[in-house]
Design a protein around this motif. Structure first.
Motif, short mmCIF file in Angstrom:
data_model
loop_
_atom_site.label_atom_id
_atom_site.label_comp_id
_atom_site.label_asym_id
_atom_site.label_seq_id
_atom_site.Cartn_x
_atom_site.Cartn_y
_atom_site.Cartn_z
N ASN A 1 0.92 -1.18 -0.02
CA ASN A 1 0.05 0.12 -0.03
C ASN A 1 0.84 1.18 -0.15
O ASN A 1 1.74 1.38 0.93
CB ASN A 1 -0.99 -0.08 1.36
CG ASN A 1 -2.18 1.14 1.13
OD1 ASN A 1 -2.02 1.76 0.26
ND2 ASN A 1 -2.95 0.86 2.00
N THR A 2 0.76 2.19 -0.96
CA THR A 2 1.46 3.30 -1.05
C THR A 2 1.26 4.27 0.10
O THR A 2 2.04 5.11 0.13
CB THR A 2 1.23 4.00 -2.36
OG1 THR A 2 0.02 4.31 -2.55
CG2 THR A 2 1.59 3.27 -3.61
N ALA A 3 0.15 4.06 0.99
CA ALA A 3 -0.16 5.06 1.84
C ALA A 3 0.85 4.70 3.17
O ALA A 3 1.03 5.59 3.97
CB ALA A 3 -1.50 4.69 2.29
N PHE A 4 1.50 3.69 3.20
CA PHE A 4 2.72 3.55 4.08
C PHE A 4 4.12 3.76 3.69
O PHE A 4 4.92 3.24 4.16
CB PHE A 4 2.48 2.01 4.78
CG PHE A 4 1.00 1.67 5.16
CD1 PHE A 4 0.80 1.89 6.49
CD2 PHE A 4 0.15 1.09 4.47
CE1 PHE A 4 -0.36 1.54 7.04
CE2 PHE A 4 -0.96 0.83 5.15
CZ PHE A 4 -1.24 1.08 6.55
N THR A 5 4.41 4.58 2.55
CA THR A 5 5.53 4.81 2.15
C THR A 5 6.18 5.61 3.01
O THR A 5 5.83 6.73 3.61
CB THR A 5 5.29 5.43 0.77
OG1 THR A 5 4.53 4.86 -0.21
CG2 THR A 5 6.73 5.53 -0.04
N ILE A 6 7.67 5.28 3.31
CA ILE A 6 8.41 5.91 4.32
C ILE A 6 9.15 7.18 3.55
O ILE A 6 9.85 6.92 2.62
CB ILE A 6 9.55 4.88 4.80
CG1 ILE A 6 8.79 3.89 5.69
CG2 ILE A 6 10.41 5.82 5.65
CD1 ILE A 6 9.85 2.71 6.00
N ASP A 7 8.88 8.37 4.04
CA ASP A 7 9.30 9.57 3.46
C ASP A 7 10.82 9.79 4.02
O ASP A 7 10.66 10.38 5.24
CB ASP A 7 8.40 10.70 3.45
CG ASP A 7 8.82 11.80 2.73
OD1 ASP A 7 9.83 11.83 2.08
OD2 ASP A 7 8.32 12.92 2.98
N GLU A 8 11.83 9.60 3.37
CA GLU A 8 12.99 9.95 4.18
C GLU A 8 13.48 11.29 4.15
O GLU A 8 14.51 11.48 4.68
CB GLU A 8 14.35 8.91 3.34
CG GLU A 8 14.05 7.22 3.35
CD GLU A 8 15.15 6.72 2.79
OE1 GLU A 8 15.85 7.32 2.33
OE2 GLU A 8 15.05 5.50 2.64
N GLN A 9 12.66 11.94 3.39
CA GLN A 9 13.13 13.55 3.28
C GLN A 9 12.27 14.31 4.39
O GLN A 9 12.46 15.60 4.59
CB GLN A 9 12.74 14.10 2.10
CG GLN A 9 13.52 13.35 0.91
CD GLN A 9 15.05 13.36 1.05
OE1 GLN A 9 15.62 14.54 1.48
NE2 GLN A 9 15.76 12.51 0.68
N SER A 10 11.27 13.79 5.23
CA SER A 10 10.60 14.22 6.19
C SER A 10 11.35 14.43 7.30
O SER A 10 12.47 13.95 7.74
CB SER A 10 9.36 13.40 6.63
OG SER A 10 9.71 11.96 7.18
N GLU A 11 10.97 15.68 8.08
CA GLU A 11 11.39 15.93 9.15
C GLU A 11 11.44 14.76 10.46
O GLU A 11 12.46 14.68 11.24
CB GLU A 11 10.91 17.28 9.87
CG GLU A 11 11.07 18.46 9.08
CD GLU A 11 12.59 18.76 8.55
OE1 GLU A 11 13.52 18.62 9.50
OE2 GLU A 11 13.02 19.34 7.57
N GLU A 12 10.52 14.22 10.53
CA GLU A 12 10.40 13.09 11.57
C GLU A 12 11.33 12.22 11.30
O GLU A 12 11.93 11.47 12.11
CB GLU A 12 8.93 12.40 11.56
CG GLU A 12 7.71 13.31 11.92
CD GLU A 12 7.53 14.44 10.93
OE1 GLU A 12 7.85 14.43 9.73
OE2 GLU A 12 6.52 15.38 11.24
N TYR A 13 11.49 11.48 9.87
CA TYR A 13 12.21 10.67 9.64
C TYR A 13 14.07 10.82 9.88
O TYR A 13 14.69 10.15 10.44
CB TYR A 13 12.31 10.17 8.20
CG TYR A 13 13.21 8.88 7.77
CD1 TYR A 13 12.81 7.54 8.04
CD2 TYR A 13 14.36 9.04 7.25
CE1 TYR A 13 13.60 6.73 7.51
CE2 TYR A 13 15.12 8.00 6.65
CZ TYR A 13 14.59 6.81 7.12
OH TYR A 13 15.44 5.68 6.57
N LYS A 14 14.37 12.18 9.67
CA LYS A 14 15.39 12.65 9.81
C LYS A 14 15.85 12.74 11.34
O LYS A 14 16.94 12.64 11.69
CB LYS A 14 15.67 13.93 9.20
CG LYS A 14 15.85 13.93 7.64
CD LYS A 14 15.71 15.35 6.99
CE LYS A 14 15.89 15.35 5.60
NZ LYS A 14 16.03 16.68 5.01
N ALA A 15 14.83 13.09 12.04
CA ALA A 15 15.12 13.12 13.36
C ALA A 15 15.22 11.70 14.23
O ALA A 15 16.14 11.70 15.19
CB ALA A 15 13.73 13.69 14.17
N LEU A 16 14.66 10.99 13.55
CA LEU A 16 14.92 9.45 14.13
C LEU A 16 16.13 8.65 13.57
O LEU A 16 16.72 7.72 14.16
CB LEU A 16 13.65 8.65 13.63
CG LEU A 16 12.33 8.94 14.46
CD1 LEU A 16 10.98 8.11 14.19
CD2 LEU A 16 12.62 8.69 16.04
#
Length: 680
Positions: free
Chosen positions: A499-514
């Motif tokens: 499902n494309t709704a669960f795509t991980i956005d590596e450019q998002s601020e949340e992903y960069k913080a984690l």
């Protein structure tokens, strides 16, 4: 009202009075013909008019089991239901809220009510018989049928005694607590107990009218200073259960000063009520169950092991009282809501005789999903209204303001959504078709495990961990346990890679913080692949071409690898963490202008031509190099001889001796070696 089935811990619980949770502003509104109302046609009314305008506070059953007493508000009233007729028998109103009451006879003819205005009212078959008052506000009420004493616990360090045979107050029972929250009379031996607000449990012998023992029950249960809020004796009178203000239930044996079991409700709310249930077990003995309730939940647990059998948690919070039919599985709850909830637990016992039809209904009932907050209504915010284009409806009767949003009917929401997003169904249909096609392709035999289109990087890391463990196990001959983190083989995480709704956005601020080092690691791998080439067995592997990206992701990276820089410029660019991919795509003139000038000479010619001279890089002897001893102009031995110091032909053994130019000798030396042709 319709029945609803839930299961907790393998125990089936039927909510007999489950129905749509309708908002208050819609109650009494005309809903059309009842013939077309599916909920009305399928309703189940256990007892007619089993509800109150606002809330129900107390529920009690007459000793003969034929009548049900219920008290509630607003206004304060008592309702008596005749169970044989499944209907309301009569209703009486009061001037003050009813705190507690006791049934004095086997049927409904005599009852005593403790009210919130410090009054005690005695009712007979025809209505109010007598009313009196007590000095302090009452909190609980108990009745001793042997002495005909009505015992009243109040906000005072004493228990008021009203003798109904003499019609007067007796000397109060002095307690060691500043106030008493609950009291009870043991049905087996007639011992009277009072639960104090500082955690003290005190017992009295009503024949001697004095205290026979006191115990700090809260401190013995590990909660010193906590007030006791509920008290109950078992049928035998040997067990006593007390509920505390912090949500603990302590079960005591009267022969011991330490609690047998301490049960925690884990809500931190005061215990409202405690009941005992005795049922016959399959082994021929009897099993004692405890039914304890706070305002959130009702727990049914075993008295010997404290293991939870099941729990009852109504949709509307605020449990006030629990009524349990003896030798039966029917339980009723008085809540801070109009409807009195009825639950049927077949594991506790059969249905009562007056509602034996419940057992036939439960056999045909199937599990159903839990309803939303309000059926047929949806909660939306102001931003969602503007997105749907119906923000102009704010203030009309179509929207009901609630907290930071509004309640909107589902029909209107669906229409507005269809107008705002007309092609949403087409996209949904395409997604469903794609899912079905992917499901059909899974049945085909594939030799290579390919990466999914969604979250390919995560799938590659998961495949590397799983495949590497399996490969090591197969090589060593040992049985390797399948890793628990195999995301691709777990059906629970199936939608994560489809499902494309669960795509991980590596450019998002949340992903960069984690993942603060994710970008640096990824860039380092890209630069390593661009500027270096892998060595195998100490030599360069130039024969292998570019491999597929899926093969690169699936290869085992746990082994030691050797890399060599492609050239000096690549090594310098890797140290500077720079990429030359953009530079390589430029024309030759632009690329030459951008390269450093050290070690190179540039000469301009006519008509815009350019001549670039550079010194080649030294290489080791190859397999096809010559063995000549001639020296080049740079002073080193060249690979072949000849007048110009040239190399031997490809495939030859070696060149002739080169001249000794550059040493001040003969400018053109004669060859003393073999022919430059060599052998083939």
């Amino acid at each position: 009202m319709a029945m609803k089935l839930t299961s907790t811990g393998g125990v089936k619980v039927y909510n007999v009075t489950s129905s749509k949770n309708t908002p208050d502003w819609l109650k009494g509104k005309a809903t059309g013909s009842l013939k077309k109302d599916e909920d009305f046609r399928r309703r189940i009314e256990l007892i007619q008019d089993l509800e109150f305008p606002a809330a129900c506070h107390r529920l009690k059953l007459t000793p003969d089991g034929e009548y049900l007493f219920a008290t509630g508000i607003h206004p304060p009233r008592v309702r008596v239901y005749e169970l044989g007729q499944l209907s309301l028998k009569f209703e009486r109103h009061f001037d003050a809220e009813i705190v507690d009451f006791q049934i004095l006879s086997d049927d409904y003819s005599k009852a005593a009510f403790l009210c919130g205005d410090r009054s005690v009212q005695l009712h007979a078959r025809y209505g109010l018989h007598y009313s009196t008052r007590i000095p302090r506000f009452g909190r609980d009420l108990a009745y001793d049928s042997d002495s005909a004493d009505l015992l009243i616990a109040a906000s005072a360090p004493e228990i008021y005694r009203l003798n109904l045979s003499e019609g007067c107050f007796y000397t109060p029972l002095a307690t060691q607590s500043p106030a008493v929250n609950a009291c009870a009379v043991a049905p087996g031996h007639g011992l009277f107990a009072a639960a104090g607000e500082e955690g003290l449990l005190e017992c009295f012998d009503l024949r001697q009218r004095r205290s026979v023992g006191a115990l700090d029950a809260a401190a013995a249960a590990g909660a010193p200073g906590q007030g006791l809020t509920a008290l109950r004796f078992s049928e035998s009178g040997l067990q006593c259960a007390v509920g505390m203000q912090n949500g603990l239930v302590a079960l005591y044996d009267l022969r011991s000063s330490r609690p047998v079991i301490v049960k925690d409700h884990n809500y931190g709310a005061p215990i409202k009520d405690i009941k005992f249930h005795t049922s016959d077990s399959m082994a021929g003995g009897s099993s004692l169950k405890v039914i304890s309730a706070d305002k959130h939940i009702v727990n049914i647990w075993d008295a010997s092991t404290a293991q939870n059998m099941t729990s009852l948690q109504p949709q509307e919070p605020g449990i006030n009282d629990v009524l349990h039919w003896k030798d039966s599985g029917l339980i009723m709850l008085g809540l801070d809501s109009p409807r009195i909830q009825a639950y049927f637990v077949p594991s506790l016992g059969p249905a009562p005789r007056w509602c034996s039809f419940l057992e036939g209904l439960t056999e045909e009932l199937e599990e159903s999903t839990a309803p939303v907050l309000y059926d047929d209504y949806r909660f939306v915010t102001k931003a969602e209204l503007e997105k749907l284009g119906i923000g102009h409806l704010v203030g009309t009767r179509l929207l009901r303001a609630y907290m930071h949003g509004f309640f909107l009917h589902n029909r209107l929401w669906n229409k507005a959504r269809a107008i705002a997003e007309p092609f949403m169904y087409d996209s949904y249909r395409k997604e469903r078709v794609t899912e079905k096609l992917e499901a059909e392709r899974k049945s085909r035999i594939g030799l290579k495990r390919k990466l999914p289109k969604v979250n390919a990087d995560l799938a590659a890391r998961a495949m590397l961990g799983t495949d590497g463990a399996d490969a090591d196990g197969a090589a060593s001959g040992k049985r390797v346990r399948k890793p628990a983190g195999d995301l691709l083989g777990d059906d629970r995480f199936k939608a994560l890679f489809e499902n494309t709704a669960f795509t991980i956005d590596e450019q998002s601020e949340e992903y960069k913080a984690l993942h603060p080092n994710a970008d640096a690691n990824k860039r380092s791998k890209q630069l390593l692949k661009e500027h270096f080439q892998e060595l195998e067995d100490g030599r360069e592997d130039n024969s292998s071409g570019a491999e597929d990206e899926e093969d690169d992701d699936e290869e085992d990276e746990r082994g030691l690898r050797m890399y060599a820089a492609k050239n000096a410029g690549s090594a310098a660019a890797f140290r500077a963490q720079e990429s030359l991919a953009g530079l390589q795509s430029l024309p030759l003139a632009d690329r030459a202008a951008a390269e450093p000038q050290s070690g190179r000479q540039r000469t301009s010619r006519q008509l815009g031509a350019q001549e670039l001279t550079f010194i080649p890089e030294r290489r080791g002897r190859g397999r096809g190099g010559g063995r000549g001893r001639g020296r080049s102009s740079s002073g080193g031995r060249s690979g072949g001889g000849g007048r110009f110091g040239g190399g031997a032909e490809p495939g030859g053994r070696g060149g002739s001796r080169g001249g000794r130019g550059g040493r001040g000798g003969r400018p053109q030396g004669r060859s003393r070696g073999r022919s430059s042709r060599g052998r083939r």
